[in-house]
Design a protein around this motif. Structure first.
Motif, PDB file in Angstrom:
ATOM      1  N   THR A 199      34.815 -19.356 -15.764  1.00 38.67           N
ATOM      2  CA  THR A 199      35.154 -18.140 -15.035  1.00 38.67           C
ATOM      3  C   THR A 199      35.612 -17.044 -15.987  1.00 38.67           C
ATOM      4  N   LEU A 200      35.040 -15.857 -15.814  1.00 44.45           N
ATOM      5  CA  LEU A 200      35.462 -14.669 -16.536  1.00 44.45           C
ATOM      6  C   LEU A 200      36.288 -13.827 -15.576  1.00 44.45           C
ATOM      7  N   THR A 201      37.508 -13.479 -15.971  1.00 46.61           N
ATOM      8  CA  THR A 201      38.399 -12.696 -15.121  1.00 46.61           C
ATOM      9  C   THR A 201      38.740 -11.379 -15.808  1.00 46.61           C
ATOM     10  N   ILE A 202      38.595 -10.290 -15.061  1.00 49.11           N
ATOM     11  CA  ILE A 202      38.969  -8.960 -15.537  1.00 49.11           C
ATOM     12  C   ILE A 202      40.244  -8.576 -14.788  1.00 49.11           C
ATOM     13  N   SER A 203      41.309  -8.219 -15.514  1.00 47.84           N
ATOM     14  CA  SER A 203      42.605  -7.915 -14.896  1.00 47.84           C
ATOM     15  C   SER A 203      43.165  -6.600 -15.432  1.00 47.84           C
ATOM     16  N   GLY A 204      44.054  -6.012 -14.638  1.00 47.97           N
ATOM     17  CA  GLY A 204      44.733  -4.796 -15.051  1.00 47.97           C
ATOM     18  C   GLY A 204      44.449  -3.662 -14.090  1.00 47.97           C
ATOM     19  N   VAL A 242      39.346 -30.102 -44.525  1.00 48.94           N
ATOM     20  CA  VAL A 242      39.843 -29.359 -43.373  1.00 48.94           C
ATOM     21  C   VAL A 242      38.647 -28.851 -42.594  1.00 48.94           C
ATOM     22  N   PRO A 243      38.527 -29.212 -41.310  1.00 53.52           N
ATOM     23  CA  PRO A 243      37.371 -28.741 -40.546  1.00 53.52           C
ATOM     24  C   PRO A 243      37.441 -27.228 -40.328  1.00 53.52           C
ATOM     25  N   ILE A 244      36.337 -26.616 -40.545  1.00 48.95           N
ATOM     26  CA  ILE A 244      36.232 -25.174 -40.319  1.00 48.95           C
ATOM     27  C   ILE A 244      35.413 -24.996 -39.054  1.00 48.95           C
ATOM     28  N   THR A 245      36.046 -24.427 -38.037  1.00 50.79           N
ATOM     29  CA  THR A 245      35.348 -24.223 -36.778  1.00 50.79           C
ATOM     30  C   THR A 245      35.384 -22.757 -36.413  1.00 50.79           C
ATOM     31  N   ALA A 246      34.264 -22.285 -35.960  1.00 46.14           N
ATOM     32  CA  ALA A 246      34.197 -20.907 -35.486  1.00 46.14           C
ATOM     33  C   ALA A 246      34.387 -20.940 -33.979  1.00 46.14           C
ATOM     34  N   SER A 247      35.349 -20.213 -33.509  1.00 47.47           N
ATOM     35  CA  SER A 247      35.542 -20.194 -32.067  1.00 47.47           C
ATOM     36  C   SER A 247      35.320 -18.787 -31.546  1.00 47.47           C
ATOM     37  N   ALA A 248      34.676 -18.712 -30.431  1.00 46.49           N
ATOM     38  CA  ALA A 248      34.430 -17.422 -29.804  1.00 46.49           C
ATOM     39  C   ALA A 248      35.722 -16.955 -29.151  1.00 46.49           C
ATOM     40  N   ALA A 249      35.887 -15.651 -29.115  1.00 46.63           N
ATOM     41  CA  ALA A 249      37.067 -15.091 -28.466  1.00 46.63           C
ATOM     42  C   ALA A 249      37.062 -15.487 -26.995  1.00 46.63           C
ATOM     43  N   SER A 250      38.243 -15.744 -26.456  1.00 48.26           N
ATOM     44  CA  SER A 250      38.324 -16.106 -25.045  1.00 48.26           C
ATOM     45  C   SER A 250      39.150 -15.099 -24.246  1.00 48.26           C
ATOM     46  N   SER A 251      39.578 -14.014 -24.906  1.00 45.67           N
ATOM     47  CA  SER A 251      40.283 -12.948 -24.209  1.00 45.67           C
ATOM     48  C   SER A 251      40.303 -11.702 -25.074  1.00 45.67           C
ATOM     49  N   GLY A 252      40.599 -10.580 -24.425  1.00 39.40           N
ATOM     50  CA  GLY A 252      40.653  -9.322 -25.162  1.00 39.40           C
ATOM     51  C   GLY A 252      40.790  -8.157 -24.205  1.00 39.40           C
ATOM     52  N   PHE A 253      40.498  -6.976 -24.717  1.00 38.95           N
ATOM     53  CA  PHE A 253      40.603  -5.750 -23.926  1.00 38.95           C
ATOM     54  C   PHE A 253      39.216  -5.255 -23.535  1.00 38.95           C
ATOM     55  N   TRP A 300      40.406  -9.040 -20.385  1.00 42.27           N
ATOM     56  CA  TRP A 300      39.482 -10.048 -19.888  1.00 42.27           C
ATOM     57  C   TRP A 300      39.915 -11.394 -20.440  1.00 42.27           C
ATOM     58  N   SER A 301      39.618 -12.441 -19.694  1.00 50.11           N
ATOM     59  CA  SER A 301      39.878 -13.795 -20.171  1.00 50.11           C
ATOM     60  C   SER A 301      38.775 -14.712 -19.643  1.00 50.11           C
ATOM     61  N   TYR A 302      38.421 -15.664 -20.482  1.00 53.38           N
ATOM     62  CA  TYR A 302      37.393 -16.636 -20.120  1.00 53.38           C
ATOM     63  C   TYR A 302      38.033 -18.013 -20.062  1.00 53.38           C
ATOM     64  N   ASN A 303      37.864 -18.693 -18.933  1.00 46.85           N
ATOM     65  CA  ASN A 303      38.365 -20.044 -18.755  1.00 46.85           C
ATOM     66  C   ASN A 303      37.191 -21.004 -18.936  1.00 46.85           C
ATOM     67  N   SER A 304      37.196 -21.735 -20.041  1.00 52.82           N
ATOM     68  CA  SER A 304      36.072 -22.615 -20.361  1.00 52.82           C
ATOM     69  C   SER A 304      36.021 -23.859 -19.474  1.00 52.82           C
ATOM     70  N   SER A 305      37.109 -24.171 -18.780  1.00 48.09           N
ATOM     71  CA  SER A 305      37.111 -25.317 -17.870  1.00 48.09           C
ATOM     72  C   SER A 305      36.392 -25.007 -16.566  1.00 48.09           C
ATOM     73  N   TRP A 348      32.651 -10.318 -24.147  1.00 43.68           N
ATOM     74  CA  TRP A 348      32.550 -11.700 -23.654  1.00 43.68           C
ATOM     75  C   TRP A 348      31.126 -12.236 -23.798  1.00 43.68           C
ATOM     76  N   GLU A 349      30.330 -11.566 -24.556  1.00 45.52           N
ATOM     77  CA  GLU A 349      28.916 -11.900 -24.689  1.00 45.52           C
ATOM     78  C   GLU A 349      28.667 -13.313 -25.226  1.00 45.52           C
ATOM     79  N   SER A 350      29.547 -13.826 -26.067  1.00 43.53           N
ATOM     80  CA  SER A 350      29.335 -15.168 -26.626  1.00 43.53           C
ATOM     81  C   SER A 350      29.427 -16.264 -25.556  1.00 43.53           C
ATOM     82  N   GLN A 351      30.015 -15.944 -24.407  1.00 41.85           N
ATOM     83  CA  GLN A 351      30.093 -16.899 -23.302  1.00 41.85           C
ATOM     84  C   GLN A 351      29.052 -16.614 -22.231  1.00 41.85           C
ATOM     85  N   GLU A 352      28.205 -15.659 -22.453  1.00 42.60           N
ATOM     86  CA  GLU A 352      27.213 -15.202 -21.467  1.00 42.60           C
ATOM     87  C   GLU A 352      26.442 -16.346 -20.812  1.00 42.60           C
ATOM     88  N   ASP A 353      26.037 -17.324 -21.574  1.00 44.00           N
ATOM     89  CA  ASP A 353      25.220 -18.418 -21.049  1.00 44.00           C
ATOM     90  C   ASP A 353      26.048 -19.529 -20.398  1.00 44.00           C
TER      91      ASP A 353
END
Length: 176
Positions: free
Chosen positions: A47-52, A21-32, A39-44, A66-71
């Motif tokens: 774009t980082l979007t802040i809503s509310g 079973v492949p074990i993959t670590a994925s960075a969070a793509s949304s949260g508070f 916040w949500s990050y669209n990897s396509s 969202w630091e893991s997507q910083e680059d």
């Protein structure tokens, strides 16, 4: 003895299944990022979007969710309803070229966009009142001129320090 063999067989079978079973670590793509902000990050689109509604949390240089997507992030969209951009929120995001800040934002925190060296344009919201220390420090790719809206009453130290691309200057109203 037979029971021990059965237990060992079950354990070995489980280990074999787990090994395929492949074990993959994925960075969070949304949260508070505030009491009523998400916040949500669209990897396509990178774009980082802040809503509310309400204020964004204040961060240090290294604890943004969202630091893991910083680059990867090239565009930051802050939606209408957000009233402040937290300290260090996008500090040193090296690929950010575009920021959308709605008129609902009245406060840009310390070092919020500091060292976003690829940022080329920003339009400040008409209702902004405070731009904190280092908010756009070292955004050396900002182009043209930047007009500070009339309602601004405070611009922190080094808020626009080393923004060498602002050849048209920085127009500061008497309200400051």
């Amino acid at each position: 003895m037979r029971r021990t063999q059965k237990i060992l067989s079950v354990i070995l079978a489980l280990l074999m299944v787990l090994s395929i079973v492949p074990i993959t670590a994925s960075a969070a793509s949304s949260g508070f990022c505030g009491a009523n902000l998400t916040w949500s990050y669209n990897s396509s689109t990178y774009t980082l979007t802040i809503s509310g509604t309400g204020d964004m949390k204040k961060y240090s240089f290294t604890n943004r969710p969202w630091e893991s997507q910083e680059d990867k992030i090239t565009t930051v969209v802050v939606s209408d309803g957000v009233t402040s951009i937290g300290d260090c929120a996008f500090y040193s995001f090296g690929k950010v070229t575009s920021i959308t800040i709605p008129d609902s934002v009245t406060n840009i925190g310390k070092w919020a966009f500091g060292y976003c060296k690829e940022l080329t344009t920003v339009t400040l919201p008409k209702d902004i009142t405070v731009i904190r220390d280092g908010a756009f420090n070292n955004c050396s790719s900002l182009k043209g001129n930047l007009v500070i809206p009339y309602g601004v009453t405070e611009i922190g130290q080094r808020a626009f320090f080393s923004c060498s691309g602002l050849v048209g200057g920085l127009k500061i109203p008497n309200s400051v």
